[in-house]
Design a protein around this motif. Sequence first.
Motif, PDB file in Angstrom:
ATOM      1  N   ASN A  17       0.833  -1.205   0.000  1.00  0.00           N
ATOM      2  CA  ASN A  17       0.000   0.000   0.000  1.00  0.00           C
ATOM      3  C   ASN A  17       0.869   1.256   0.000  1.00  0.00           C
ATOM      4  OD1 ASN A  17      -2.034   1.916   0.336  1.00  0.00           O
ATOM      5  ND2 ASN A  17      -3.255   0.523   1.602  1.00  0.00           N
ATOM      6  N   ASN A  18       1.434   1.535  -1.168  1.00  0.00           N
ATOM      7  CA  ASN A  18       2.284   2.716  -1.317  1.00  0.00           C
ATOM      8  C   ASN A  18       2.192   3.203  -2.766  1.00  0.00           C
ATOM      9  OD1 ASN A  18       4.734   1.523  -2.931  1.00  0.00           O
ATOM     10  ND2 ASN A  18       4.404   0.087  -1.228  1.00  0.00           N
ATOM     11  N   ARG A  65     -14.143   6.124  -4.378  1.00  0.00           N
ATOM     12  CA  ARG A  65     -12.754   6.197  -4.832  1.00  0.00           C
ATOM     13  C   ARG A  65     -11.864   5.276  -4.008  1.00  0.00           C
ATOM     14  NH1 ARG A  65     -10.456  10.944  -6.852  1.00  0.00           N
ATOM     15  NH2 ARG A  65      -9.053  10.974  -5.081  1.00  0.00           N
ATOM     16  N   ILE A  66     -10.817   4.780  -4.626  1.00  0.00           N
ATOM     17  CA  ILE A  66      -9.879   3.922  -3.913  1.00  0.00           C
ATOM     18  C   ILE A  66      -8.857   4.748  -3.129  1.00  0.00           C
ATOM     19  CG2 ILE A  66      -8.058   3.680  -5.680  1.00  0.00           C
ATOM     20  CD1 ILE A  66      -8.214   0.590  -4.994  1.00  0.00           C
ATOM     21  N   TYR A  67      -8.794   6.032  -3.444  1.00  0.00           N
ATOM     22  CA  TYR A  67      -7.830   6.923  -2.779  1.00  0.00           C
ATOM     23  C   TYR A  67      -8.388   7.369  -1.429  1.00  0.00           C
ATOM     24  CZ  TYR A  67      -6.281   7.005  -7.613  1.00  0.00           C
ATOM     25  OH  TYR A  67      -5.881   6.626  -8.867  1.00  0.00           O
ATOM     26  N   LYS A  68      -7.596   7.224  -0.379  1.00  0.00           N
ATOM     27  CA  LYS A  68      -8.041   7.570   0.970  1.00  0.00           C
ATOM     28  C   LYS A  68      -7.750   9.038   1.285  1.00  0.00           C
ATOM     29  CE  LYS A  68      -6.540   4.839   4.183  1.00  0.00           C
ATOM     30  NZ  LYS A  68      -5.624   3.928   4.893  1.00  0.00           N
ATOM     31  N   ASP A  69      -8.567   9.592   2.152  1.00  0.00           N
ATOM     32  CA  ASP A  69      -8.302  10.908   2.723  1.00  0.00           C
ATOM     33  C   ASP A  69      -7.606  10.665   4.056  1.00  0.00           C
ATOM     34  OD1 ASP A  69      -8.241  13.411   3.827  1.00  0.00           O
ATOM     35  OD2 ASP A  69     -10.367  13.851   3.524  1.00  0.00           O
ATOM     36  N   VAL A  70      -6.312  10.892   4.099  1.00  0.00           N
ATOM     37  CA  VAL A  70      -5.523  10.542   5.286  1.00  0.00           C
ATOM     38  C   VAL A  70      -5.229  11.746   6.174  1.00  0.00           C
ATOM     39  CG1 VAL A  70      -4.447   8.580   4.107  1.00  0.00           C
ATOM     40  CG2 VAL A  70      -3.322  10.815   4.048  1.00  0.00           C
ATOM     41  N   ARG A  71      -5.847  12.878   5.891  1.00  0.00           N
ATOM     42  CA  ARG A  71      -5.537  14.101   6.645  1.00  0.00           C
ATOM     43  C   ARG A  71      -5.793  13.959   8.134  1.00  0.00           C
ATOM     44  NH1 ARG A  71      -9.173  18.355   3.660  1.00  0.00           N
ATOM     45  NH2 ARG A  71     -10.516  16.503   3.676  1.00  0.00           N
ATOM     46  N   PHE A  72      -6.841  13.254   8.500  1.00  0.00           N
ATOM     47  CA  PHE A  72      -7.214  13.148   9.911  1.00  0.00           C
ATOM     48  C   PHE A  72      -7.133  11.709  10.416  1.00  0.00           C
ATOM     49  CE2 PHE A  72      -9.770  16.476   7.788  1.00  0.00           C
ATOM     50  CZ  PHE A  72      -9.185  17.587   8.387  1.00  0.00           C
ATOM     51  N   TYR A  79      -4.163   4.118   0.063  1.00  0.00           N
ATOM     52  CA  TYR A  79      -5.225   3.496  -0.728  1.00  0.00           C
ATOM     53  C   TYR A  79      -6.107   2.578   0.129  1.00  0.00           C
ATOM     54  CZ  TYR A  79      -1.854   4.977  -4.198  1.00  0.00           C
ATOM     55  OH  TYR A  79      -0.965   5.730  -4.931  1.00  0.00           O
ATOM     56  N   LYS A  80      -7.388   2.527  -0.215  1.00  0.00           N
ATOM     57  CA  LYS A  80      -8.277   1.544   0.382  1.00  0.00           C
ATOM     58  C   LYS A  80      -7.945   0.172  -0.208  1.00  0.00           C
ATOM     59  CE  LYS A  80     -11.972   4.996   0.427  1.00  0.00           C
ATOM     60  NZ  LYS A  80     -13.261   5.397  -0.198  1.00  0.00           N
ATOM     61  N   THR A  81      -8.129  -0.849   0.564  1.00  0.00           N
ATOM     62  CA  THR A  81      -7.867  -2.204   0.075  1.00  0.00           C
ATOM     63  C   THR A  81      -9.185  -2.926  -0.207  1.00  0.00           C
ATOM     64  OG1 THR A  81      -7.663  -2.980   2.347  1.00  0.00           O
ATOM     65  CG2 THR A  81      -5.636  -2.384   1.204  1.00  0.00           C
TER      66      THR A  81
END
Length: 221
Positions: A17-18, A65-72, A79-81
């Motif tokens: 996951n990178n 979307r597969i892209y995660k919001d990692v701000r919080f 990415y979501k799996t």
Amino acid sequence: MLQPTTLKFLKSLSKNNNKPWFDDHKGDYQQAKSDFESVVQQILDGLCKQDPVLIGLQVKDCTFRIYKDVRFSKDKTPYKTNMGAAFAPGGRKTPRPGYYFHLEPGGNSFAGGGLWMPEAPVLKKVRQEIDYNFEEFQQIISNKDFIRYFGKIEGEALKTVPQGYQPDNPAIAYLKLKSFTVWHHITDDAALQPALVREILKIFAVMQPFVKFMDRALDLE
């Protein structure tokens, strides 16, 4: 039907996951995304026949979307799996109750739905509907097919009695809930069978009275 390569991609993504790995496997992702969206379209086609209020909804309105919001988030993996799709009037961003399909390898896939963590005004309306029409609500959730597929309603509950209700209210266990969701587990093997869409539509059909009961509470139909 879903292709084995779609589950394989998600399994590989969970181990890698990178961004560099994802960029190197962008073609695999696009193939998996297309495969998942094809199944979502089949589900949507069938679901519109079962619940015409969904007519006009498009796949792009439903899929996440597969892209995660990692701000919080403490988890900074980008990415979501899993892949998911929500079916409700207005699509995935609606406050209305609806249906949900979640694809995640390792036996973590499921079909379900309901109403997850609604805002206070929505929650108040649903509680009121349950209180006023508890006998009808009980009939829905005690239906033998409902119990066979879902068991019981899942959701975080208040530790105290919600304002405006008494502890001896016969519906108090449900009035304490902050979410009203149900789900049916789908194995990896079942996810790859030709009968997947048919089975999901059957699950959604059993769940439909539960969804409609809550939707009626919102005065949106």
